[in-house]
Design a protein around this motif. Structure first.
Motif, short mmCIF file in Angstrom:
data_model
loop_
_atom_site.label_atom_id
_atom_site.label_comp_id
_atom_site.label_asym_id
_atom_site.label_seq_id
_atom_site.Cartn_x
_atom_site.Cartn_y
_atom_site.Cartn_z
N GLY A 1 19.92 62.59 69.57
CA GLY A 1 20.50 62.11 68.31
C GLY A 1 22.01 62.30 68.23
N ARG A 2 22.54 61.99 67.06
CA ARG A 2 23.98 62.11 66.83
C ARG A 2 24.35 63.56 66.49
NH1 ARG A 2 23.60 57.30 62.53
NH2 ARG A 2 21.67 58.45 62.24
N ASP A 3 25.65 63.87 66.52
CA ASP A 3 26.03 65.24 66.15
C ASP A 3 25.92 65.39 64.62
OD1 ASP A 3 28.52 64.66 64.83
OD2 ASP A 3 29.46 64.43 66.78
N MET A 4 25.91 66.65 64.16
CA MET A 4 25.60 66.92 62.75
C MET A 4 26.64 66.34 61.79
SD MET A 4 22.65 68.20 62.68
CE MET A 4 22.38 67.03 63.97
N ALA A 5 27.91 66.34 62.20
CA ALA A 5 28.94 65.78 61.31
C ALA A 5 28.73 64.28 61.17
CB ALA A 5 30.32 66.09 61.86
N LYS A 6 28.52 63.61 62.28
CA LYS A 6 28.33 62.15 62.27
C LYS A 6 27.05 61.77 61.51
CE LYS A 6 29.51 58.05 63.54
NZ LYS A 6 30.70 57.54 62.85
N ALA A 7 25.96 62.52 61.80
CA ALA A 7 24.66 62.17 61.19
C ALA A 7 24.67 62.29 59.67
CB ALA A 7 23.56 63.06 61.78
N HIS A 8 25.53 63.20 59.14
CA HIS A 8 25.53 63.42 57.69
C HIS A 8 26.80 62.94 57.00
CE1 HIS A 8 22.68 66.27 59.50
NE2 HIS A 8 21.93 65.97 58.47
N GLU A 9 27.56 62.13 57.75
CA GLU A 9 28.84 61.61 57.25
C GLU A 9 28.65 60.83 55.94
OE1 GLU A 9 30.34 58.63 59.95
OE2 GLU A 9 32.30 59.61 59.99
N ASN A 10 29.52 61.06 54.99
CA ASN A 10 29.51 60.31 53.71
C ASN A 10 28.20 60.41 52.94
OD1 ASN A 10 32.05 59.37 54.40
ND2 ASN A 10 31.20 57.59 55.47
N MET A 11 27.39 61.44 53.21
CA MET A 11 26.10 61.54 52.54
C MET A 11 26.19 62.39 51.27
SD MET A 11 22.63 62.35 54.58
CE MET A 11 22.81 61.34 55.99
N GLY A 12 27.27 63.13 51.16
CA GLY A 12 27.46 63.94 49.95
C GLY A 12 26.51 65.11 49.82
N VAL A 13 26.03 65.63 50.95
CA VAL A 13 25.09 66.77 50.90
C VAL A 13 25.85 68.03 50.48
CG1 VAL A 13 23.58 68.25 52.29
CG2 VAL A 13 23.62 65.78 52.71
N THR A 14 25.26 68.78 49.53
CA THR A 14 25.90 70.01 49.04
C THR A 14 25.15 71.24 49.58
OG1 THR A 14 24.44 70.14 47.13
CG2 THR A 14 26.47 68.86 46.86
N MET A 15 25.73 72.43 49.36
CA MET A 15 25.04 73.66 49.78
C MET A 15 23.74 73.84 49.01
SD MET A 15 26.14 75.11 52.38
CE MET A 15 25.23 76.64 52.40
N ARG A 16 23.70 73.35 47.79
CA ARG A 16 22.47 73.42 47.00
C ARG A 16 21.37 72.59 47.67
NH1 ARG A 16 21.50 73.91 40.97
NH2 ARG A 16 23.63 74.63 40.78
N MET B 1 25.60 75.29 61.13
CA MET B 1 25.71 73.82 61.06
C MET B 1 26.01 73.35 59.64
SD MET B 1 22.50 72.60 63.35
CE MET B 1 22.10 73.48 64.87
N SER B 2 25.80 74.24 58.66
CA SER B 2 25.90 73.79 57.27
C SER B 2 27.29 73.22 56.95
CB SER B 2 25.52 74.90 56.30
OG SER B 2 26.35 76.00 56.49
N LYS B 3 28.33 73.72 57.62
CA LYS B 3 29.67 73.18 57.29
C LYS B 3 29.84 71.75 57.81
CE LYS B 3 32.64 75.19 60.94
NZ LYS B 3 31.64 74.95 61.98
N ASP B 4 29.17 71.40 58.91
CA ASP B 4 29.22 70.01 59.39
C ASP B 4 28.33 69.10 58.55
OD1 ASP B 4 30.99 70.42 61.44
OD2 ASP B 4 29.44 70.91 62.90
N VAL B 5 27.22 69.66 58.06
CA VAL B 5 26.28 68.86 57.27
C VAL B 5 26.85 68.58 55.88
CG1 VAL B 5 24.00 68.87 56.16
CG2 VAL B 5 24.23 69.67 58.53
#
Ligand code: HEM
Length: 179
Positions: free
Chosen positions: A124-139, A172-176
């Motif tokens: 698969g793609r790397d974590m930053a690319k896979a979650h790009e522009n998704m607006g995922v928060t720590m919550r 990984m959470s900071k990339d996600v």
């Protein structure tokens, strides 16, 4: 008795649908049709370089963790259950709704399997690319981790092994999230 003549009159007023003048709104707005691969059932993604480095963590050494997670079958069950629970979870369901869960189940399994040294490569793609522009928060991240914990618990993974695995995912959470 005037209903029939009235209906006929109204029908005459409806302009005929001219195939040539029908507007393709998807084309007008640049909406691409998403066609699933007939073999894999996945929606193709833009090209990227495949590498185990995209998994975002180095694998455990030895076979102990893989065995503790029930080998590839256990890991697949955990990855798929995590996706299913997240799709049903009102806290984060909306984030998953518009994405390809067939691909996510495969790639998440590969990533977990690779990290647990259970004999897989991650494609698969790397974590930053896979979650790009998704607006995922720590919550959101915490909700997903709870779903993963439930999946591991259901699969009988001991608490200490769960935590060893989560410790590899945590950075990984900071990339996600980008937070
Ligand atoms: C450490 C935590 C996480 C890991 C290890 C992880 C792992 C992955 C992987 C392996 C992919 C597939 C990459 C690909 O398609 O090439 C992916 C995609 C995705 N992830 Fe995560 N993820 C994490 C956190 C989250 C969170 C917190 C959410 C939302 C609450 C989320 C939502 C998604 C969605 C919707 C996709 C599909 C993306 C697409 O279709 O383009 N992920 N994730």
């Amino acid at each position: 008795m005037i209903a029939l003549p009235l209906a006929l009159l109204l029908l005459q007023q409806v302009p005929p649908v001219d195939a040539e003048s029908a507007i393709d709104w998807d084309k007008e707005f640049g909406v691409e049709e998403q066609v699933r691969d007939p073999v894999t059932g996945e929606i193709p993604v833009d090209p990227y370089e495949q590498s185990n480095a995209n998994a975002g963590a180095r694998p455990f050494s030895g076979t102990e963790m893989a065995a503790t997670f029930g080998g590839q079958d256990g890991i697949r069950a955990i990855a798929e259950r995590t996706v299913d629970l997240s799709q049903e979870d009102p806290r984060i369901a909306a984030i998953f709704a518009a994405h390809d869960m067939v691909r996510l189940k495969r790639t998440l399994f590969e990533q977990f399997c690779y990290m647990l040294n259970a004999g897989c490569d991650y494609t698969g793609r790397d974590m930053a690319k896979a979650h790009e522009n998704m607006g995922v928060t720590m919550r959101d991240m915490n909700a997903l981790v709870e779903n993963l914990q439930q999946s591991m618990r259901e699969q009988g993974v001991p608490f200490a092994a769960q935590n060893r695995f989560l410790a590899k995912l945590a950075p990984m959470s900071k990339d996600v999230t980008g937070e």
